[in-house]
Design a protein around this motif. Structure first.
Motif, PDB file in Angstrom:
ATOM      1  N   ASN A   1       0.831  -1.208   0.000  1.00  0.00           N
ATOM      2  CA  ASN A   1       0.000   0.000   0.000  1.00  0.00           C
ATOM      3  C   ASN A   1       0.870   1.264   0.000  1.00  0.00           C
ATOM      4  O   ASN A   1       0.674   2.175   0.800  1.00  0.00           O
ATOM      5  N   ASP A   2       1.870   1.246  -0.872  1.00  0.00           N
ATOM      6  CA  ASP A   2       2.727   2.412  -1.119  1.00  0.00           C
ATOM      7  C   ASP A   2       3.730   2.722   0.003  1.00  0.00           C
ATOM      8  O   ASP A   2       4.303   3.801   0.036  1.00  0.00           O
ATOM      9  N   GLN A   3       3.942   1.781   0.931  1.00  0.00           N
ATOM     10  CA  GLN A   3       4.957   1.984   1.978  1.00  0.00           C
ATOM     11  C   GLN A   3       5.896   0.780   1.996  1.00  0.00           C
ATOM     12  O   GLN A   3       5.426  -0.356   2.068  1.00  0.00           O
ATOM     13  N   GLY A   4       7.191   1.036   1.918  1.00  0.00           N
ATOM     14  CA  GLY A   4       8.181  -0.038   1.951  1.00  0.00           C
ATOM     15  C   GLY A   4       8.534  -0.441   3.367  1.00  0.00           C
ATOM     16  O   GLY A   4       8.653   0.407   4.257  1.00  0.00           O
ATOM     17  N   PHE A   5       8.708  -1.746   3.581  1.00  0.00           N
ATOM     18  CA  PHE A   5       9.117  -2.297   4.872  1.00  0.00           C
ATOM     19  C   PHE A   5      10.234  -3.307   4.640  1.00  0.00           C
ATOM     20  O   PHE A   5      10.217  -4.039   3.648  1.00  0.00           O
ATOM     21  N   ARG A   6      11.175  -3.356   5.596  1.00  0.00           N
ATOM     22  CA  ARG A   6      12.228  -4.354   5.517  1.00  0.00           C
ATOM     23  C   ARG A   6      12.678  -4.728   6.926  1.00  0.00           C
ATOM     24  O   ARG A   6      12.636  -3.910   7.825  1.00  0.00           O
ATOM     25  N   MET A   7      13.082  -5.984   7.074  1.00  0.00           N
ATOM     26  CA  MET A   7      13.663  -6.461   8.327  1.00  0.00           C
ATOM     27  C   MET A   7      15.102  -6.848   8.025  1.00  0.00           C
ATOM     28  O   MET A   7      15.349  -7.834   7.337  1.00  0.00           O
ATOM     29  N   PRO A   8      16.059  -6.028   8.505  1.00  0.00           N
ATOM     30  CA  PRO A   8      17.460  -6.319   8.179  1.00  0.00           C
ATOM     31  C   PRO A   8      17.940  -7.616   8.826  1.00  0.00           C
ATOM     32  O   PRO A   8      17.470  -7.998   9.894  1.00  0.00           O
ATOM     33  N   ASN A   9      18.869  -8.286   8.150  1.00  0.00           N
ATOM     34  CA  ASN A   9      19.435  -9.519   8.679  1.00  0.00           C
ATOM     35  C   ASN A   9      20.744  -9.173   9.391  1.00  0.00           C
ATOM     36  O   ASN A   9      21.831  -9.442   8.908  1.00  0.00           O
TER      37      ASN A   9
END
Length: 155
Positions: A80-88
Motif C-alpha cells: 500500500n505504497d509503503q516499503g518495509f524491511r527487516m534487516p538480517n
C-alpha cells in the motif's frame, strides 16, 4: 544551539549505509531535507519483526506471507505504497526491538553515490552526530517487491 538533526543517525545495515530515525513526520521531513531527496521517492521503514510491521495500517496478509518467506534479509516489501524491511543483522534487530521501527534511506545526497564507509558519511553529513555500526554490509541495495502484484521494482 540545538541541532535539528539530532534525532537522525547514520548506520550500517546488512545491505548499505543508511540515514535513519524514529518513525514520525518530523524524521521523514528531516531525511528528505538533509539528502535533498525528491518527495515523490518514498522512505522505507525498518522493523525488528513481522509483529512490529503489523502495527502499521498499510500491512496486510499478502505482505505477511512474503515477509515469512524473505525476512530477515535484503528484501523490501512495498505494501500500500509503503516499503518495509527487516534487516538480517543481529545488533540492528536488537536496536529496532528496543527503540521501535525507523525510517531508513540510503546514506547519500540525492542522485550521488551511496557512502561506502562511516568515515565518508561523516564528511558528507557532519550535522548527523549519532553513528551506529551494527556490523558488516553487502554494499548491495535490497531487492524491492510490490506486494499487490508481485512486481519486482528493483532486483
Amino acid at each position: 544551539m540545538t541541532n535539528k538533526y539530532n534525532k537522525l543517525f547514520i548506520s550500517t545495515t546488512d545491505t548499505i549505509l543508511g540515514i535513519g530515525g524514529p518513525v514520525d513526520n518530523n524524521t521523514e521531513n528531516l531525511i528528505y531535507e538533509i539528502k535533498g531527496r525528491d518527495r515523490n521517492k518514498k522512505i522505507i521503514i525498518l522493523v525488528s519483526s513481522i509483529k512490529q510491521a503489523r502495527k502499521f495500517p498499510q500491512w496486510n496478509q499478502e505482505a505477511e506471507k512474503l515477509a515469512k518467506k524473505y525476512w530477515p534479509g535484503a528484501v523490501t516489501l512495498v505494501v500500500n505504497d509503503q516499503g518495509f524491511r527487516m534487516p538480517n543483522q543481529k545488533l540492528f534487530l536488537e536496536y529496532l526491538e528496543k527503540n521501535g521501527p525507523v525510517y531508513m534511506s540510503s546514506c547519500n545526497l540525492s542522485n550521488a553515490p551511496v557512502c561506502k564507509t562511516i568515515e565518508n558519511a561523516k564528511i558528507i553529513f557532519p550535522e548527523i552526530t549519532n553513528i551506529y555500526n551494527f556490523g558488516t554490509m553487502s554494499q548491495q541495495p535490497s531487492k524491492i517487491i510490490r506486494v499487490e502484484d508481485g512486481e519486482i521494482l528493483r532486483s
